[in-house]
Design a protein around this motif. Sequence first.
Motif, PDB file in Angstrom:
ATOM      1  N   THR A 106      -1.598   3.552  -6.565  1.00  0.00           N
ATOM      2  CA  THR A 106      -1.156   2.880  -7.781  1.00  0.00           C
ATOM      3  C   THR A 106      -0.216   3.775  -8.603  1.00  0.00           C
ATOM      4  OG1 THR A 106      -3.260   3.535  -8.768  1.00  0.00           O
ATOM      5  CG2 THR A 106      -3.093   1.267  -8.003  1.00  0.00           C
ATOM      6  N   ALA A 107      -0.359   5.097  -8.429  1.00  0.00           N
ATOM      7  CA  ALA A 107       0.567   6.001  -9.141  1.00  0.00           C
ATOM      8  C   ALA A 107       1.973   5.871  -8.557  1.00  0.00           C
ATOM      9  CB  ALA A 107       0.070   7.435  -9.041  1.00  0.00           C
ATOM     10  N   LYS A 108       2.051   5.720  -7.245  1.00  0.00           N
ATOM     11  CA  LYS A 108       3.353   5.542  -6.594  1.00  0.00           C
ATOM     12  C   LYS A 108       3.983   4.221  -7.031  1.00  0.00           C
ATOM     13  CE  LYS A 108       3.856   9.188  -3.790  1.00  0.00           C
ATOM     14  NZ  LYS A 108       3.027  10.149  -4.550  1.00  0.00           N
ATOM     15  N   ALA A 109       3.154   3.200  -7.203  1.00  0.00           N
ATOM     16  CA  ALA A 109       3.661   1.912  -7.680  1.00  0.00           C
ATOM     17  C   ALA A 109       4.233   2.067  -9.092  1.00  0.00           C
ATOM     18  CB  ALA A 109       2.549   0.868  -7.649  1.00  0.00           C
ATOM     19  N   CYS A 110       3.544   2.884  -9.916  1.00  0.00           N
ATOM     20  CA  CYS A 110       4.058   3.150 -11.268  1.00  0.00           C
ATOM     21  C   CYS A 110       5.437   3.781 -11.201  1.00  0.00           C
ATOM     22  CB  CYS A 110       3.128   4.100 -12.022  1.00  0.00           C
ATOM     23  SG  CYS A 110       1.604   3.342 -12.551  1.00  0.00           S
ATOM     24  N   ASP A 111       5.591   4.739 -10.279  1.00  0.00           N
ATOM     25  CA  ASP A 111       6.888   5.408 -10.128  1.00  0.00           C
ATOM     26  C   ASP A 111       7.976   4.393  -9.790  1.00  0.00           C
ATOM     27  OD1 ASP A 111       5.553   7.747 -10.527  1.00  0.00           O
ATOM     28  OD2 ASP A 111       5.497   8.337  -8.408  1.00  0.00           O
ATOM     29  N   VAL A 112       7.667   3.554  -8.810  1.00  0.00           N
ATOM     30  CA  VAL A 112       8.656   2.578  -8.364  1.00  0.00           C
ATOM     31  C   VAL A 112       9.021   1.643  -9.511  1.00  0.00           C
ATOM     32  CG1 VAL A 112       9.047   0.654  -6.781  1.00  0.00           C
ATOM     33  CG2 VAL A 112       7.938   2.732  -5.958  1.00  0.00           C
ATOM     34  N   GLU A 172       8.718  -0.482  -0.995  1.00  0.00           N
ATOM     35  CA  GLU A 172       8.997   0.893  -1.371  1.00  0.00           C
ATOM     36  C   GLU A 172       7.718   1.590  -1.870  1.00  0.00           C
ATOM     37  OE1 GLU A 172      11.329   2.741  -0.763  1.00  0.00           O
ATOM     38  OE2 GLU A 172      11.083   4.455  -2.116  1.00  0.00           O
ATOM     39  N   ALA A 173       6.959   0.881  -2.667  1.00  0.00           N
ATOM     40  CA  ALA A 173       5.691   1.454  -3.161  1.00  0.00           C
ATOM     41  C   ALA A 173       4.754   1.758  -1.995  1.00  0.00           C
ATOM     42  CB  ALA A 173       5.033   0.488  -4.139  1.00  0.00           C
ATOM     43  N   SER A 174       4.700   0.834  -1.068  1.00  0.00           N
ATOM     44  CA  SER A 174       3.830   1.029   0.095  1.00  0.00           C
ATOM     45  C   SER A 174       4.332   2.194   0.951  1.00  0.00           C
ATOM     46  CB  SER A 174       3.783  -0.261   0.921  1.00  0.00           C
ATOM     47  OG  SER A 174       3.237  -0.007   2.184  1.00  0.00           O
ATOM     48  N   ARG A 175       5.653   2.247   1.118  1.00  0.00           N
ATOM     49  CA  ARG A 175       6.229   3.301   1.935  1.00  0.00           C
ATOM     50  C   ARG A 175       5.952   4.678   1.312  1.00  0.00           C
ATOM     51  NH1 ARG A 175      10.045   6.359   2.775  1.00  0.00           N
ATOM     52  NH2 ARG A 175      10.923   5.973   0.719  1.00  0.00           N
ATOM     53  N   ARG A 176       6.139   4.767   0.000  1.00  0.00           N
ATOM     54  CA  ARG A 176       5.885   6.046  -0.664  1.00  0.00           C
ATOM     55  C   ARG A 176       4.405   6.432  -0.556  1.00  0.00           C
ATOM     56  NH1 ARG A 176       9.379   6.479  -6.298  1.00  0.00           N
ATOM     57  NH2 ARG A 176      11.319   5.601  -5.458  1.00  0.00           N
ATOM     58  N   ALA A 192       3.755   7.717   2.870  1.00  0.00           N
ATOM     59  CA  ALA A 192       4.370   9.032   3.088  1.00  0.00           C
ATOM     60  C   ALA A 192       3.399  10.129   2.654  1.00  0.00           C
ATOM     61  CB  ALA A 192       5.681   9.122   2.331  1.00  0.00           C
ATOM     62  N   THR A 193       2.623   9.839   1.620  1.00  0.00           N
ATOM     63  CA  THR A 193       1.607  10.792   1.153  1.00  0.00           C
ATOM     64  C   THR A 193       0.613  11.127   2.264  1.00  0.00           C
ATOM     65  OG1 THR A 193       1.765   9.686  -0.983  1.00  0.00           O
ATOM     66  CG2 THR A 193      -0.094  11.170  -0.680  1.00  0.00           C
ATOM     67  N   CYS A 194       0.313  10.098   3.045  1.00  0.00           N
ATOM     68  CA  CYS A 194      -0.688  10.273   4.107  1.00  0.00           C
ATOM     69  C   CYS A 194      -0.223  11.217   5.196  1.00  0.00           C
ATOM     70  CB  CYS A 194      -1.039   8.937   4.740  1.00  0.00           C
ATOM     71  SG  CYS A 194      -1.681   7.757   3.584  1.00  0.00           S
ATOM     72  N   MET A 195       1.085  11.370   5.287  1.00  0.00           N
ATOM     73  CA  MET A 195       1.632  12.242   6.325  1.00  0.00           C
ATOM     74  C   MET A 195       1.399  13.716   6.023  1.00  0.00           C
ATOM     75  SD  MET A 195       3.051  11.226   9.071  1.00  0.00           S
ATOM     76  CE  MET A 195       4.076  10.018   9.893  1.00  0.00           C
ATOM     77  N   GLN A 196       1.038  13.988   4.779  1.00  0.00           N
ATOM     78  CA  GLN A 196       0.816  15.385   4.400  1.00  0.00           C
ATOM     79  C   GLN A 196      -0.380  15.953   5.149  1.00  0.00           C
ATOM     80  OE1 GLN A 196       0.547  14.686   0.049  1.00  0.00           O
ATOM     81  NE2 GLN A 196       1.747  16.582   0.008  1.00  0.00           N
ATOM     82  N   LEU A 197      -0.310  17.242   5.379  1.00  0.00           N
ATOM     83  CA  LEU A 197      -1.420  17.905   6.053  1.00  0.00           C
ATOM     84  C   LEU A 197      -1.969  19.025   5.183  1.00  0.00           C
ATOM     85  CD1 LEU A 197      -0.105  18.187   9.722  1.00  0.00           C
ATOM     86  CD2 LEU A 197      -2.126  16.926   8.964  1.00  0.00           C
TER      87      LEU A 197
END
Length: 925
Positions: A222-228, A307-311, A314-319
């Motif tokens: 939801t924070a990423k959605a806020c950004d978008v 875009e919100a979903s994509r962002r 992308a967070t999930c790709m972090q290790l």
Amino acid sequence: MAIDKDNLKATLATAVAYLLALAISIVFIKQFFTNHKRKKKSSCYLNTEVSKPQYAFKRILAENSYSQFKHLKLQTLEELSNLHPYKEEISKLLKNPNVGFLEFLDEYYNVKDGLEMGDSYVWIENEAQLRELVEVLSKESVFGVDTEQHSFRSFLGFTALIQISTLREDYLLDTINLHDMIGLLRPVFANPEICKVFHGADNDVLWLQRDFHIYVVNLFDTAKACDVLSKPQRSLAYLLETYCDVSTNKLLQKEDWRRRPLPAEMIQYARIDAHYLLYISRCLYLELKLQKNENSSPGDKFHFLLEASRRSNATCMQLFAKDLEASPGENAASSIISRCLNDQGNISPSLCDSKFQERVRRLCLWRDIMARLHDESLRFVLSENAIIALGTKVPTTEIDICSIISTADVDVESMTLVSHQSPSPVVSCHLEDLLCLFQDSITNRDHIFELFIQQHLGPAGTCPLSAYNYALLSKIKLRITNRPTSHRNGFRASKQSTKRASRESFVRKFSCKSPVYHNCKIYANDGRLLCYSDRRKLEWYLNRNLAKLVEEDPPSIMLLFEPKGRPEDEDNEFYIQSKKNICVGCGEGNHYLRYRVIPSCYRIHFPEHLKSHRSHDIVLLCVDCHEIAHAAAEKYKKQIAAEFGIPLFISNVVDFDMAHNKTTSSLPVSTSEEIGVSPLHLRTAAMALLRHGPQMPSQRREELMQVVMKYYGGREISDVDLERALLVGMSPHERKKFEKKRGYSFKHLPGCIDLNDENENNIGFKGETVDALSTIMSGTDEKLNYEDNLMVEDKEESTEPPCSNSGDDIAALNADDNDMSDTKIAPGISKELTVHAGDIQPNHDTKFSLLGHGPHGKQVVEYLLKEYGEDGVREFCQRWRQVLVEALHPRFLPAGWDVMHSGKRDFGEFSVYNPSKKASDVAAS
Ligand code: AMP
Ligand code: ZN
Ligand code: MN
């Protein structure tokens, strides 16, 4: 005027602060003197402190060593690299976002009001509840998640709570109690069909990896959605107020989330953090959908939404990765030094000379080591202010150190100590270290590093070894000595003797002569559970200083060296399951042993890379199921022997001298079945006759005489012949040793009866093996030779640690015979010191397996490799799995356990009965 007033206020505040500091110092010094003696004696505070909850964790993925975090490996085939295990799945979502759940949520909230949060929630604290939750969640299409961390009394921090909210229920997961089981949620979190809604997931995503190897696939943040949406604020508090009219006290975020039971206020806070996420994401969804009308290009229907979903994904790709510095503590030191140079450290930059900088670096290095080995945060060990103060004031006594630190930790603003304890117990218990840091005699910081780790964790270390700090030892060159290093320090010497005494009592406890199976655990040096074991194996390692006792009841040890392979390197699920510690046959949980599905008489001859399925081919069996499986395996061995035409046992022996009237050669020679006698049979008979001959019923004596006579080609025999028969099968060296020890007593005490030996079929064995144990304890190998003699050819087996087994199917440590013995066993450790088979179950088969399986196993494997290549070996493994399945009909096999394991090929395809199929497979692949 106003300025004056402010100045006055500031001066006053400073004065009060100093007075307070002085008072604290005085109190501290008084306390210091009263406690000094006691503290010295009790050494590290961790020995007396009420245990920290994380010490109960067994499955620790991120320990405090300087080596990098290891991520979940889904495929054995995957290279050594630390890749994201769900890279593919997440990539797919990045290309084709899956936002169907948002429409679903929208429909749901169109009819239902989702705003209120009732009183009911579900507290999940045991495995059954967790499994039930996994069931529930796997049927959901979306749920909200948040986590709470504890980081003050832990080096890397750990997840203390997970909050999960579905449309129906709020769940609070006690991730302290359930730490080792939370991984059960892995499939749900990795399922791309189920959307996980977080607010600001960047950290949570990494924390879940760090603690549980949980990877989020399909995230809506939801924070990423806020950004978008370019919202004025992106905090959850803002969203809660805007959409839900709920206010939350974010101060609670910093509370101690280890508390149990959690106070109502914290429960409320925790629930709020997850409960409204679904409703908020629906609100944001509506806004994102609206945005498309104004801004998105035609045809790009859900531009903003996507875009919100994509962002999010992308967070999930972090290790998750540990911060590894070139030199420990270096980053903190640099930041402190630059702070001081910029006049922010309350000291004059002129004081910030190179000597000061060196002191700061040493303090930061020490703090880093100590925080890791006590599993505390850096700020808990020593505050930055304290480091600066120590660096400028240069203490000369231990009392100095304490007062400088407590003064530095007084907060001028609030007039209170910043930390609850200043100096921290880490400092108070290791004041000698700090004093040592201020001596110029040490020039090299690397020495400091080694010195402290040796002093605290080495063989005579002052601080408790734990799963968190064990791997730190690998940083320094690990010297394992049997002789304790001497210390100038009398305190340390006494500490050591207590340690030795407690170990001796442990060893004594072990020396029970009864065949008991123990639930002892063996941990790797990073705290990961390697396997369950019996006490003798533990003892074996302990006696060689290859391991340290970490738990008393049931005893558990941690290896001091890095074992070659880890169970989880291969297949995580098996590893988790085997931890369940129940018999795979009947579910019995009170006793069990690890059972080798593929008898090691074959497996030891496999090519190395084919041995890699060991975690799969080792299962836990209770004693009863073990017996059944063992019997089935023995029977199947006979079948194999017949099928391959490779006899199980060494063929009969006959004395060719006598049979053919020759004079020299004395070695027994293998012949066919009809003539001669098996070496065991021969030795058993000869021993019985020598020891009990005169007391025996004449019929029995006659039978045994016939056996021995068969060896001598049917001629009459004398006592000398009997003694010679005993020596059959020994190498000249072994024979000499045996004669020296045994021959004497036979010659001179012919009528002597060994009370251990009521049953002549057990000649030598019963007493021998009990002695063998004490032989291991005393470090001499005399008596073992007699047993070793019986191990015709099976040399490889004799190099493994004691595989206290009855046949060759009880697993050695970590299931790989050679793992331990050929890794880092200290020089001087005799590899012959091996208790071998036959000592737990007084089972006749065991003796046979000692005699014959070596050549049999080797020949079978060689045959398979020659005729069918590696596929032949794989198929052979499948046959043994089938034997187990048919013998036990096991109901508790780990999920994913499979007769066909590793075979992309069907059972039988490469069957030795059906070799023609091999070609078709090659064609197909
Ligand atoms: P939240 O999801 O906002 O409740 O935060 C989750 C966890 O992050 C908390 O349990 C804290 O351990 C940690 N955390 C987040 N922000 C802070 C902060 N400003 N100070 C200390 N800890 C924080
Ligand atoms: Zn300590
Ligand atoms: Mn939270």
